[in-house]
Design a protein around this motif. Structure first.
Motif, PDB file in Angstrom:
ATOM      1  N   GLN A 179       2.078   5.071  -6.321  1.00 54.40           N
ATOM      2  CA  GLN A 179       2.641   3.835  -6.846  1.00 54.40           C
ATOM      3  C   GLN A 179       4.091   3.750  -6.388  1.00 54.40           C
ATOM      4  OE1 GLN A 179       1.453   4.267 -11.199  1.00 54.40           O
ATOM      5  NE2 GLN A 179       1.278   2.053 -10.967  1.00 54.40           N
ATOM      6  N   VAL A 180       4.578   2.522  -6.170  1.00 57.90           N
ATOM      7  CA  VAL A 180       5.967   2.327  -5.761  1.00 57.90           C
ATOM      8  C   VAL A 180       6.616   1.290  -6.663  1.00 57.90           C
ATOM      9  CG1 VAL A 180       5.628   3.024  -3.364  1.00 57.90           C
ATOM     10  CG2 VAL A 180       5.273   0.631  -4.011  1.00 57.90           C
TER      11      VAL A 180
ATOM     12  N   ALA B 189      -2.460   2.987  -5.068  1.00 53.42           N
ATOM     13  CA  ALA B 189      -3.232   3.120  -3.840  1.00 53.42           C
ATOM     14  C   ALA B 189      -3.844   4.517  -3.845  1.00 53.42           C
ATOM     15  CB  ALA B 189      -2.347   2.932  -2.619  1.00 53.42           C
ATOM     16  N   GLN B 190      -5.105   4.636  -3.477  1.00 54.65           N
ATOM     17  CA  GLN B 190      -5.803   5.917  -3.571  1.00 54.65           C
ATOM     18  C   GLN B 190      -6.511   6.260  -2.266  1.00 54.65           C
ATOM     19  OE1 GLN B 190      -8.486   5.768  -6.922  1.00 54.65           O
ATOM     20  NE2 GLN B 190      -6.867   6.209  -8.401  1.00 54.65           N
TER      21      GLN B 190
ATOM     22  N   SER C  69      -1.692   6.207   4.374  1.00 57.83           N
ATOM     23  CA  SER C  69      -2.844   6.722   5.114  1.00 57.83           C
ATOM     24  C   SER C  69      -2.661   8.214   5.320  1.00 57.83           C
ATOM     25  CB  SER C  69      -2.979   6.015   6.471  1.00 57.83           C
ATOM     26  OG  SER C  69      -1.831   6.238   7.270  1.00 57.83           O
ATOM     27  N   VAL C  70      -3.727   8.903   5.643  1.00 57.39           N
ATOM     28  CA  VAL C  70      -3.683  10.329   5.954  1.00 57.39           C
ATOM     29  C   VAL C  70      -4.285  10.534   7.344  1.00 57.39           C
ATOM     30  CG1 VAL C  70      -3.769  11.085   3.553  1.00 57.39           C
ATOM     31  CG2 VAL C  70      -5.903  10.711   4.797  1.00 57.39           C
TER      32      VAL C  70
ATOM     33  N   TYR D 165       0.730  12.597   5.496  1.00 49.77           N
ATOM     34  CA  TYR D 165       0.704  11.337   4.769  1.00 49.77           C
ATOM     35  C   TYR D 165       1.669  10.349   5.435  1.00 49.77           C
ATOM     36  CZ  TYR D 165      -1.359  14.301   1.133  1.00 49.77           C
ATOM     37  OH  TYR D 165      -2.156  15.186   0.432  1.00 49.77           O
ATOM     38  N   THR D 166       1.214   9.143   5.653  1.00 53.00           N
ATOM     39  CA  THR D 166       2.068   8.090   6.197  1.00 53.00           C
ATOM     40  C   THR D 166       2.186   6.975   5.166  1.00 53.00           C
ATOM     41  OG1 THR D 166       1.341   8.593   8.460  1.00 53.00           O
ATOM     42  CG2 THR D 166       2.427   6.472   8.092  1.00 53.00           C
ATOM     43  N   ASP D 167       3.387   6.817   4.632  1.00 51.22           N
ATOM     44  CA  ASP D 167       3.630   5.808   3.606  1.00 51.22           C
ATOM     45  C   ASP D 167       3.808   4.445   4.287  1.00 51.22           C
ATOM     46  OD1 ASP D 167       4.384   4.256   1.475  1.00 51.22           O
ATOM     47  OD2 ASP D 167       5.942   5.609   0.750  1.00 51.22           O
ATOM     48  N   GLN D 168       2.963   3.495   3.943  1.00 51.98           N
ATOM     49  CA  GLN D 168       3.019   2.152   4.506  1.00 51.98           C
ATOM     50  C   GLN D 168       3.303   1.102   3.430  1.00 51.98           C
ATOM     51  OE1 GLN D 168      -0.995   2.431   5.954  1.00 51.98           O
ATOM     52  NE2 GLN D 168      -0.361   3.064   8.020  1.00 51.98           N
TER      53      GLN D 168
END
Length: 572
Positions: A222-223, A234-235, A173-174, A187-190
């Motif tokens: 991508q992870v 995810a975009q 999310s941003v 940016y929060t990587d979830q």
């Protein structure tokens, strides 16, 4: 003697395995198939799904405990079995179930919890026998005994196989999806993995701390998990308005990240006034082996005899069709021992020429604070291999070594095809190519002191051959004068001060550039991404000089890149 048949539903037997002392046994191809097994005590004949089989040993009853052969059960149901010869233990496992047994011991483990057996597993006539009741109890089997027929029916529900592994899920999310130019995006990587596998890599596209032109920007992620599975993308779309909060240069000065590339076109770097530092050259001698840069045949690339502090520097590409090796060798030509101290060293490769130049320089700068290794005493007439680099066809290797010897030492750079044997020193000296440099250069350490003025932008030019002269030396093979155009292998140490806050930017002026720097103890790539500075309107952040606080910057021109380099000083 009376014979007792034992009928087992092999849903139970899935949870068994067998092993004689020796290597691990392979599991059967189809575990968890339902079978019927009829065993008769004191008889080696048995039935599996009404098909006759011969057991390695007959089941037996001792002191009221039924013992059965493990190998037969494991081969029937397909368990994973591991025998630890040193510890005399057997591990039986299937999916998430595990049993650990120890030979001649009643202590066992079930799913890592202690369990006490009625009788210890034993080897009888070369076959490991285990108590059947323990297996039943450990896995909660149902037991039905018919005293009239002496039949024992054992049933257990097997564990369900694990579900198929699922790929990881990329999610982020941003803080805002609509921002001004120069406004920070957080940016929060979830991202997560449904199976709990570790996430080991991430791949962002379009991610920037801030944007400096209006429009819509798509950021994707991508992870990858530890099983090698990649997620779907995810975009998030970010809209940048016409409002300007900060331009790109100001933003990076206010929020510096060493090595971060940025647009510096508004600074007009080539028109900035030049600064003239105080210069002091060191005493270290540079031996450079970069010509022929492309090697095709066996031979000595360069050699010379020097004493004292020395820097050995090579950068070569295998231009042949076979695997090759590059050696760096030190030989003692004296009639007495020589002490050689390795002060720091860095190698890179195989890879492409520019990337290896960056990697080697970065690793070398990271060792600024590394303590030298203990001296090596080299006997008279003896040699030591300092480095062996393997080079596949089309690949490049690079190395930088700082040493100090208390007497003259002959240093060799040698290339041979892989697997070559025989005396290396008898190989011919290869001729140089017309474009690259090899030679011996004095005073390859350059210390610069500079007080940066406040109030206006300025620049310091490095390795242009004019404002910052190239070092010159001799080719030991023919005693001709050679020039190190680009000052490759020269270590710059800059002592910087300023009375005001000043940002420092790197700007490559000669062409594509990928290098490294060390500023106030932190080493970083320039630029920090895997790309290059290929446009003179692009630069990279170095750091910030704080008022009246001395700072130190180390830099070495990277092999494979183009010089000169400008350091831009921007007060703010």
């Amino acid at each position: 003697m009376k014979r007792t048949p034992v009928i087992l539903s092999l849903i139970l037997m899935l949870l068994l395995a067998t092993c004689l002392p020796g290597p691990a046994m392979a599991a059967a191809d189809t575990p968890f198939n339902l079978h019927t097994v009829v065993l008769t005590t004191n008889e080696k004949s048995a039935l599996v799904d009404n098909q006759p089989v011969t057991l390695p040993a007959a089941p037996r009853v001792e002191q009221g405990v039924t013992l059965v052969p493990l190998r037969f059960l494991a081969q029937t149901v397909g368990m994973d079995v591991y025998w630890n010869q040193e510890a005399k233990t057997v591990t039986l496992s299937v999916y998430d179930q595990e049993i650990d047994l120890t030979l001649n011991s009643t202590a066992a483990m079930v799913n890592h919890q202690p369990y006490q057996l009625d009788q210890a597993p034993r080897i009888i006539d070369g076959v490991m026998m285990v108590p059947l009741r323990f297996i039943v109890s450990a896995f909660g089997a149902g037991v039905d005994y018919q005293p009239q027929t002496h039949e024992i029916t054992l049933t257990i529900v097997p564990p369900a196989p694990p579900p198929p592994n699922q790929p990881p899920v990329a999610r982020f999310s941003v803080n805002k999806t609509t921002v001004a130019q120069g406004e920070t995006v957080i940016y929060t990587d979830q991202s997560y993995d449904p199976d709990g596998d570790k996430l080991i890599a991430e791949q962002w596209t379009g991610k920037k701390r801030a944007f400096f032109k209006p429009g819509q920007y798509t950021v994707s992620l991508q992870v990858e998990d530890s099983r090698g599975n990649w997620s779907q993308q995810a975009q998030v779309t970010i809209t940048v308005t016409n409002t300007v909060l900060m331009d790109e240069v100001t933003y990076n000065l206010q929020n510096p990240i060493p090595g971060e590339p940025l647009d510096i076109s508004r600074l007009k770097a080539s028109q900035l006034p030049e600064l003239s530092p105080q210069r002091q050259d060191g005493t270290r001698t540079l031996l450079m082996s970069n010509s022929p840069e492309k090697i095709t045949t066996d031979g000595i690339l360069y050699m010379d005899t020097v004493a004292g502090p020395v820097r050995l520097f090579y950068h070569h590409t295998n231009d042949s069709t076979v695997d090759r090796q590059v050696y760096v060798v030190a030989a003692n030509p004296n009639s007495y021992p020589v002490n050689i101290t390795m002060e720091r060293q860095a190698t890179a490769g195989p890879g492409d020429p520019m990337s290896m130049g960056r990697a080697g320089t970065s690793r070398f700068l990271q060792q600024n604070s590394v303590m030298p290794q203990p001296p090596i005493q080299l006997p008279p007439g003896q040699s030591i291999n300092l480095c062996q680099a393997d080079v596949p066809p089309g690949q490049t290797v690079h190395g930088i070594f700082d040493l100090n010897a208390d007497a003259p030492v002959t240093y060799y750079f040698i290339t041979v095809s892989a697997g070559t044997t025989g005396p290396l020193f008898d190989l011919p000296l290869l001729p140089p190519d017309p474009l690259h440099t090899r030679g011996t250069f004095q005073q390859c350490d350059r210390r610069l002191a500079l007080t940066v003025p406040g109030g206006k932008n300025s620049r310091l030019i490095l390795a242009d051959g004019k404002s910052d002269p190239y070092i010159s030396g001799k080719n030991a093979a023919d005693n001709t004068t050679v020039t190190d155009k680009g000052n490759y292998g020269v270590l710059y140490e800059l002592d910087l001060t300023s009375g005001t806050r000043v940002g420092i930017l790197a700007n490559a002026r000669g062409g594509p550039f990928a290098g490294a720097m060390r500023f106030n103890g932190q080493t970083f790539n320039v630029p920090s991404t895997d790309g290059v500075l290929a446009n003179p309107d692009r630069g990279a952040m170095v750091g910030v000089l704080m008022p009246n606080q001395p700072a130190r910057l180390w830099f070495m021109p990277p092999s494979g890149s183009h010089l000169p380099l400008n350091l831009l000083f921007i007060p703010f």
